[in-house]
Structure formats: structure tokens, C-alpha cells
Design a protein around this motif. Structure first.
Motif, PDB file in Angstrom:
ATOM      1  N   ASP A 131       0.820  -1.214   0.000  1.00 44.30           N
ATOM      2  CA  ASP A 131       0.000   0.000   0.000  1.00 44.30           C
ATOM      3  C   ASP A 131       0.857   1.268   0.000  1.00 44.30           C
ATOM      4  OD1 ASP A 131      -0.859   0.404   3.533  1.00 44.30           O
ATOM      5  OD2 ASP A 131       0.815  -0.638   2.608  1.00 44.30           O
ATOM      6  N   SER A 132       2.162   1.138   0.122  1.00 48.47           N
ATOM      7  CA  SER A 132       3.042   2.304   0.099  1.00 48.47           C
ATOM      8  C   SER A 132       3.642   2.495  -1.294  1.00 48.47           C
ATOM      9  CB  SER A 132       4.174   2.127   1.114  1.00 48.47           C
ATOM     10  OG  SER A 132       5.192   3.082   0.917  1.00 48.47           O
ATOM     11  N   PRO A 133       3.280   3.600  -1.981  1.00 49.90           N
ATOM     12  CA  PRO A 133       3.848   3.836  -3.320  1.00 49.90           C
ATOM     13  C   PRO A 133       5.372   3.940  -3.309  1.00 49.90           C
ATOM     14  CG  PRO A 133       1.977   5.295  -2.907  1.00 49.90           C
ATOM     15  CD  PRO A 133       2.307   4.635  -1.611  1.00 49.90           C
ATOM     16  N   VAL A 134       5.923   4.537  -2.256  1.00 45.25           N
ATOM     17  CA  VAL A 134       7.388   4.686  -2.215  1.00 45.25           C
ATOM     18  C   VAL A 134       8.069   3.339  -1.996  1.00 45.25           C
ATOM     19  CG1 VAL A 134       7.395   7.121  -1.576  1.00 45.25           C
ATOM     20  CG2 VAL A 134       7.319   5.389   0.225  1.00 45.25           C
ATOM     21  N   MET A 135       7.427   2.455  -1.256  1.00 42.95           N
ATOM     22  CA  MET A 135       8.008   1.124  -1.077  1.00 42.95           C
ATOM     23  C   MET A 135       7.941   0.335  -2.374  1.00 42.95           C
ATOM     24  SD  MET A 135       9.639  -1.097   0.607  1.00 42.95           S
ATOM     25  CE  MET A 135       9.702  -0.464   2.284  1.00 42.95           C
ATOM     26  N   ASN A 156       8.102   1.579  -5.276  1.00 43.45           N
ATOM     27  CA  ASN A 156       9.144   2.179  -6.101  1.00 43.45           C
ATOM     28  C   ASN A 156      10.510   1.635  -5.711  1.00 43.45           C
ATOM     29  OD1 ASN A 156      11.324   4.291  -6.621  1.00 43.45           O
ATOM     30  ND2 ASN A 156       9.646   5.250  -7.705  1.00 43.45           N
ATOM     31  N   PHE A 157      10.760   1.527  -4.404  1.00 47.14           N
ATOM     32  CA  PHE A 157      12.047   1.018  -3.913  1.00 47.14           C
ATOM     33  C   PHE A 157      12.265  -0.415  -4.382  1.00 47.14           C
ATOM     34  CE2 PHE A 157      15.579   1.247  -0.949  1.00 47.14           C
ATOM     35  CZ  PHE A 157      15.792  -0.059  -0.576  1.00 47.14           C
ATOM     36  N   ASN A 198       0.415  -6.182   5.950  1.00 45.74           N
ATOM     37  CA  ASN A 198      -0.513  -5.213   6.530  1.00 45.74           C
ATOM     38  C   ASN A 198      -0.919  -4.186   5.484  1.00 45.74           C
ATOM     39  OD1 ASN A 198      -0.519  -6.210   9.255  1.00 45.74           O
ATOM     40  ND2 ASN A 198       1.539  -5.379   9.494  1.00 45.74           N
ATOM     41  N   PRO A 218      -4.620  -2.102   3.727  1.00 53.85           N
ATOM     42  CA  PRO A 218      -6.064  -1.876   3.841  1.00 53.85           C
ATOM     43  C   PRO A 218      -6.836  -2.630   2.753  1.00 53.85           C
ATOM     44  CG  PRO A 218      -5.028  -0.016   2.757  1.00 53.85           C
ATOM     45  CD  PRO A 218      -3.912  -0.944   3.171  1.00 53.85           C
ATOM     46  N   THR A 263       7.016  -5.881   7.646  1.00 57.98           N
ATOM     47  CA  THR A 263       7.603  -5.559   8.940  1.00 57.98           C
ATOM     48  C   THR A 263       7.301  -6.655   9.961  1.00 57.98           C
ATOM     49  OG1 THR A 263       5.603  -4.321   9.515  1.00 57.98           O
ATOM     50  CG2 THR A 263       7.444  -3.054   8.622  1.00 57.98           C
ATOM     51  N   LYS A 275      11.116  -6.256   6.630  1.00 61.51           N
ATOM     52  CA  LYS A 275      11.545  -4.866   6.490  1.00 61.51           C
ATOM     53  C   LYS A 275      12.081  -4.409   7.848  1.00 61.51           C
ATOM     54  CE  LYS A 275       7.608  -3.594   3.507  1.00 61.51           C
ATOM     55  NZ  LYS A 275       6.391  -2.777   3.468  1.00 61.51           N
ATOM     56  N   PRO A 276      13.157  -3.644   7.907  1.00 57.78           N
ATOM     57  CA  PRO A 276      13.973  -3.189   6.786  1.00 57.78           C
ATOM     58  C   PRO A 276      14.874  -4.305   6.266  1.00 57.78           C
ATOM     59  CG  PRO A 276      14.984  -2.501   8.824  1.00 57.78           C
ATOM     60  CD  PRO A 276      13.692  -3.165   9.192  1.00 57.78           C
TER      61      PRO A 276
END
Lengths: 155, 154
Positions: free
Chosen positions: A38-42, A44-45, A86, A88, A115, A136-137
């Protein structure tokens, strides 16, 4: 043609036939990975880590939750799923459970990237046939090696 | 067996360093005083439920948010947008919370909520408990505290 091969006779193929075989081989050679987080930056990473891989990953697909991921899996071929837990809407565990219950998706290898590394959770994921588990990390090299281990074995 | 509060106090510095070094290629330094500057700062909250339950709060100033977003996304700081800073701060809070919570001995699964930006442009001193642990990172600062429900471990 099959009979000719069986007899040991030389097989002559037309240019059109050769072109079709070559094209199909190119499509099979490329690997397709689905990132579910759900994290766009993750996402991307992880995509950047995949770009460092020596494997020929020709498509990186993304989904923001388990439900969106299942929609992708219903409509496109995928060779590997990298999924958070995790999330939504539909979390990773439910997505993985549904994948394992479905004839068309249960064979797709899944690596959890989360995580959550509690013993309980890892046991549940192992029960669903998850092939790898990265907490993670993580060092980028760890993820890259795991992807290469699983996709390299599948090739 | 250590109480949760003691485990948390020991875990926060180690987990912050572990997350920053592995994913953001940054090395934090511990700060003895809470930073004051509030403009452009963000306060991220991550709730966790299970046994125990509680919340982690991460305060991060604009400089640290920009530098860490740049590193995480692999782009120059000049190309970083506010949404990038927000999302990076949220992911940082998520990973620190997960790492700290993983240190707690729990017989049941602990679930993390999605991180949210709870406040902007606030000072660290107002936003966090006095027990917050503060760090210098890149050219900025961040601070973390973690609160357990019911005073568990006090």
C-alpha cells in the motif's frame, strides 16, 4: 513434423514458422513480477531493486492491496508476487490464502516482504506455501538474491 | 524477563539506526535535546493492536524528510514533492514501528495499522512525550516515541 523428428529425418521449416517460434521464445524468456504494497514509495524502492537483478524481468506490475493484486492475477500472467501483509481493503494474508485456494494462482511463487516477522505469522505463511519471507527493513541485496533464487530455479 | 517499557527504550535507537542504514543509506546520530524547528515538519502515527497494543509516533523535520525521500526514491532532492516526503515519512514510521514491536515478546500476532500523517508544522516538543528519542540524520532531525496502552510495562 513430429513423425519426421522421430524418424531422424531432417526437418525443413519455413521462415514464417521459424519467426513464430523465435517470438514465442522471446515472450517466455521475460519474467513478470507483481509488487503488492500500500506504500507507493516502497513499491518504487522494490522496483529499483528488481532493476538491479541479473534476471530478465520484462514487466513489473503493481497493486496497492490484496484485492487489486488478485484482479491483476486474473488478467495477466505473473511469475512472482512480492507482497506486504498489513494493507487496507484486503491484507496480504487473505490475498495469499485466496491464491492458494485457486487452481490458476496457487503455483505462482510468493515472497512476503513485511515488517511483521513474528513466529506466528511466519508459520501461517509457510502453511500457505509462501516461498520466501523478507522482513523490512532489508538490505537491497537480500531481496535481489531471494528473487533470483526463486525465479532462477523456476527458469 | 525485561518489561516492555525497558525493551522499547533499548529497541528504539537500535531499530531507528537499522532502518535508516538498510533502507535509506543514512547513519543517525543521537541527540540529547528535542529539536525545536516545526516548519515543514511531519508527525506520523502508527497504531498497533494485539498484546500489547499502542502507538508509535515519528516526528521528522523538513530537511530530514527531503533527504531521506531523495535517498529512498533514488532522485535528486530538487525533484522531491511534498507527497514523496509524506509517503517516505509514513513508510519510515511503519518500518520503525514494526522493528520495535517485533522485539516485544508476544504470544499473539501484533497487527500494525497503516501509518498516517497526524500533524504538520508542529514542534517536536509539543507533539511527543518527553521520553522521545531524538536523532540527527542527514541535515535534519527526527524523533520517535512509543506508547503502550494501559500503561503496560510501567
Amino acid at each position: 513434423m513430429a513423425d519426421a523428428i522421430e524418424r531422424g529425418s531432417p526437418v525443413v521449416m519455413s521462415q514464417d514458422c521459424l519467426a513464430e517460434i523465435s517470438s514465442n521464445a522471446d515472450e517466455r524468456r521475460g519474467l513478470r513480477v507483481l509488487i503488492v504494497d500500500d506504500s507507493p514509495v516502497m513499491r518504487n524502492f522494490i522496483k529499483r531493486v528488481l532493476q538491479m537483478s541479473e534476471l530478465e524481468i520484462t514487466a513489473v506490475l503493481e497493486a496497492g492491496d490484496g484485492g487489486a493484486a488478485l484482479d491483476v492475477l486474473r488478467s495477466q500472467p505473473v511469475d512472482l508476487v512480492l507482497s506486504d501483509l498489513n494493507m487496507p481493503v484486503m491484507d496480504g494474508e487473505e490475498m495469499i490464502r485466496r491464491m492458494s485456494d485457486n487452481d490458476t494462482t496457487r503455483h505462482i511463487p510468493v515472497v512476503v516482504v513485511s515488517t511483521d516477522s513474528t513466529h506466528h505469522r511466519m508459520e501461517v505463511m509457510t502453511g500457505y506455501g509462501v516461498r520466501g519471507y523478507i522482513q523490512k527493513p532489508f538490505q537491497p541485496e537480500t531481496l535481489r538474491s531471494e528473487v533470483e533464487r526463486i525465479l532462477g530455479a523456476a527458469e | 524477563m525485561s518489561t516492555p517499557r525497558i525493551v522499547i527504550e533499548q529497541a528504539i535507537p537500535e531499530c531507528v539506526a537499522g532502518v535508516l542504514e538498510a533502507m535509506f543509506f543514512a547513519v543517525p546520530g543521537k541527540l540529547d535535546e528535542q529539536p525545536e524547528e516545526g516548519s515543514g515538519s511531519r508527525l506520523v502515527g502508527v497504531e498497533f493492536s494485539g498484546a500489547p497494543s499502542g502507538r508509535l509516533r515519528l516526528w521528522i523535520d523538513a530537511a530530514a524528510a527531503s533527504a531521506l525521500a531523495s535517498s529512498f526514491l533514488g532522485v535528486e532532492e530538487a525533484e522531491i514533492a511534498d507527497t514523496d516526503r509524506d509517503q517516505t515519512a509514513c513508510e519510515l514510521g511503519n518500518m520503525i514501528c514494526g522493528a520495535v514491536v517485533s522485539r516485544l515478546e508476544s504470544e499473539t500476532a501484533i497487527a500494525l495499522s497503516s501509518p498516517v500523517i497526524g500533524m504538520r508544522d508542529a514542534s517536536c516538543r509539543e507533539s511527543l512525550q518527553s521520553s522521545a528519542v531524538c536523532f540527527a540524520v542527514e541535515n535534519g532531525c527526527l524523533a520517535v516515541d512509543l506508547e503502550l496502552d494501559g500503561g503496560a510495562g510501567e
